[in-house]
Write a protein that holds these residues in place. Structure first.
Motif, short mmCIF file in Angstrom:
data_model
loop_
_atom_site.label_atom_id
_atom_site.label_comp_id
_atom_site.label_asym_id
_atom_site.label_seq_id
_atom_site.Cartn_x
_atom_site.Cartn_y
_atom_site.Cartn_z
N UNK A 1 0.81 -1.21 0.00
CA UNK A 1 0.00 0.00 0.00
C UNK A 1 0.85 1.26 0.00
N UNK A 2 0.27 2.36 0.47
CA UNK A 2 0.96 3.64 0.48
C UNK A 2 1.96 3.72 1.63
N UNK A 3 3.01 4.48 1.39
CA UNK A 3 3.96 4.74 2.47
C UNK A 3 3.28 5.54 3.56
N UNK A 4 2.56 6.58 3.17
CA UNK A 4 1.87 7.41 4.14
C UNK A 4 2.77 8.46 4.76
N UNK A 5 2.15 9.45 5.37
CA UNK A 5 2.90 10.53 6.00
C UNK A 5 3.27 10.18 7.44
N UNK A 6 4.35 10.76 7.94
CA UNK A 6 4.73 10.50 9.34
C UNK A 6 3.62 10.92 10.29
N UNK A 7 3.42 10.11 11.32
CA UNK A 7 2.41 10.41 12.35
C UNK A 7 3.15 10.58 13.68
N UNK A 8 3.75 11.74 13.84
CA UNK A 8 4.64 11.95 14.98
C UNK A 8 3.89 12.07 16.30
N UNK A 9 2.56 12.24 16.25
CA UNK A 9 1.80 12.39 17.49
C UNK A 9 1.32 11.06 18.06
N UNK A 10 1.52 9.96 17.34
CA UNK A 10 1.03 8.67 17.81
C UNK A 10 1.99 8.07 18.83
N UNK A 11 1.54 7.96 20.07
CA UNK A 11 2.34 7.38 21.16
C UNK A 11 3.73 8.03 21.24
N UNK A 12 3.77 9.34 21.05
CA UNK A 12 5.05 10.05 20.96
C UNK A 12 5.91 9.85 22.21
N UNK A 13 5.30 10.00 23.39
CA UNK A 13 6.07 9.85 24.63
C UNK A 13 6.61 8.44 24.79
N UNK A 14 5.80 7.46 24.42
CA UNK A 14 6.21 6.06 24.55
C UNK A 14 7.38 5.73 23.61
N UNK A 15 7.33 6.25 22.39
CA UNK A 15 8.42 6.00 21.45
C UNK A 15 9.70 6.68 21.90
N UNK A 16 9.59 7.93 22.36
CA UNK A 16 10.78 8.63 22.83
C UNK A 16 11.42 7.90 24.00
N UNK A 17 10.58 7.48 24.95
CA UNK A 17 11.11 6.82 26.14
C UNK A 17 11.75 5.48 25.80
#
Length: 244
Positions: free
Chosen positions: A96-112
């Motif tokens: 399918x499509x690559x899609x645009x970045x979704x930086x707001x999805x679980x942002x704190x969890x990914x950073x941590x």
């Protein structure tokens, strides 16, 4: 009728960054793309990376002059360029499509999780985006679960008690990717291949398995990795400007 002539351009990826070259680049994973000289429209070989700016470099390789958009040792810049790639361009038919970045999805969890386990935040998000589209309730036909689409035995090995918990899934996914990076000495391509096809398949073929699904998966992760790096850099820059 004169025969149609074709050119070969190599799409090369190293550490999540894409370059185009007239010969395979040392140290990069390169795929040959053949383009007819009479093509009405040149294909987009960059992927969905937004606006790409850079320079074309000339250097000597194996006794001949080659060109690349990556500044390798011995290179001389010959041309500056800017290319606008279509957003959301289809990456591969099966993904399918690559899609645009979704930086707001679980942002704190990914950073941590990225900080805790020493993996690149943008790469971790690119894997999650490709695996589940950040759907915490995702369940694949093969039984992979959660945001990071971990198989039950893999999840259990990292102490996951709720495979559909975004916090547990992201943390375990980061731990698993860290272990793969250690196994493959920091090679993101092999780590992604193993995440998709398993370490056994990578060992059996001595590298990226010749599976179309895995090769498409790697290409999508690489395109998203570059997109997330740019998106997260923009977020950090905006926060810096907003700080008193």
């Amino acid at each position: 009728m004169a025969s149609v002539q074709a050119r070969t351009v190599y799409r090369c990826v190293r550490d999540g960054s894409v370059s185009l070259a007239t010969a395979p680049e040392p140290g990069s994973h390169c795929v040959a793309k053949h383009i007819d000289d009479d093509a009405v429209k040149l294909p987009n070989l960059w992927g969905a990376l937004g606006v790409v700016s850079g320079s074309l470099y000339e250097r000597q390789q194996d006794g001949r002059t080659v060109y690349s958009t990556r500044n390798l040792p011995g290179s001389t810049p010959v041309l500056a360029f800017t290319v606008a790639t279509p957003p959301g361009e289809p990456a591969h038919a099966g993904l399918g499509n690559v899609g645009r970045p979704q930086v707001d999805r679980y942002a704190a969890q990914f950073r941590a999780a990225a900080r805790r386990h020493g993996v690149d935040d943008a790469w971790l998000r690119a894997i999650a985006h490709t695996e589940s589209g950040f759907d915490a309730k995702a369940l694949s036909p093969k039984g992979a679960q959660g945001v990071m689409q971990l198989m039950p035995e893999t999840a259990r090995s990292y102490g996951v008690t709720d495979a559909y918990s975004p916090v547990q899934s992201i943390d375990a996914g980061a731990r698993h990717l860290h272990a793969l990076l250690r196994r493959y000495r920091g090679d993101l391509t092999l780590a992604a291949a193993a995440y998709n096809a398993g370490v056994g398949a990578v060992a059996r073929f001595g590298g990226v398995p010749p599976y179309r699904e895995t090769q498409d998966y790697i290409a999508k992760v690489q395109a998203l990795h570059a997109s997330y790096r740019l998106a997260l850099a923009r977020v950090a820059s905006a926060k810096g400007r907003a700080a008193p």
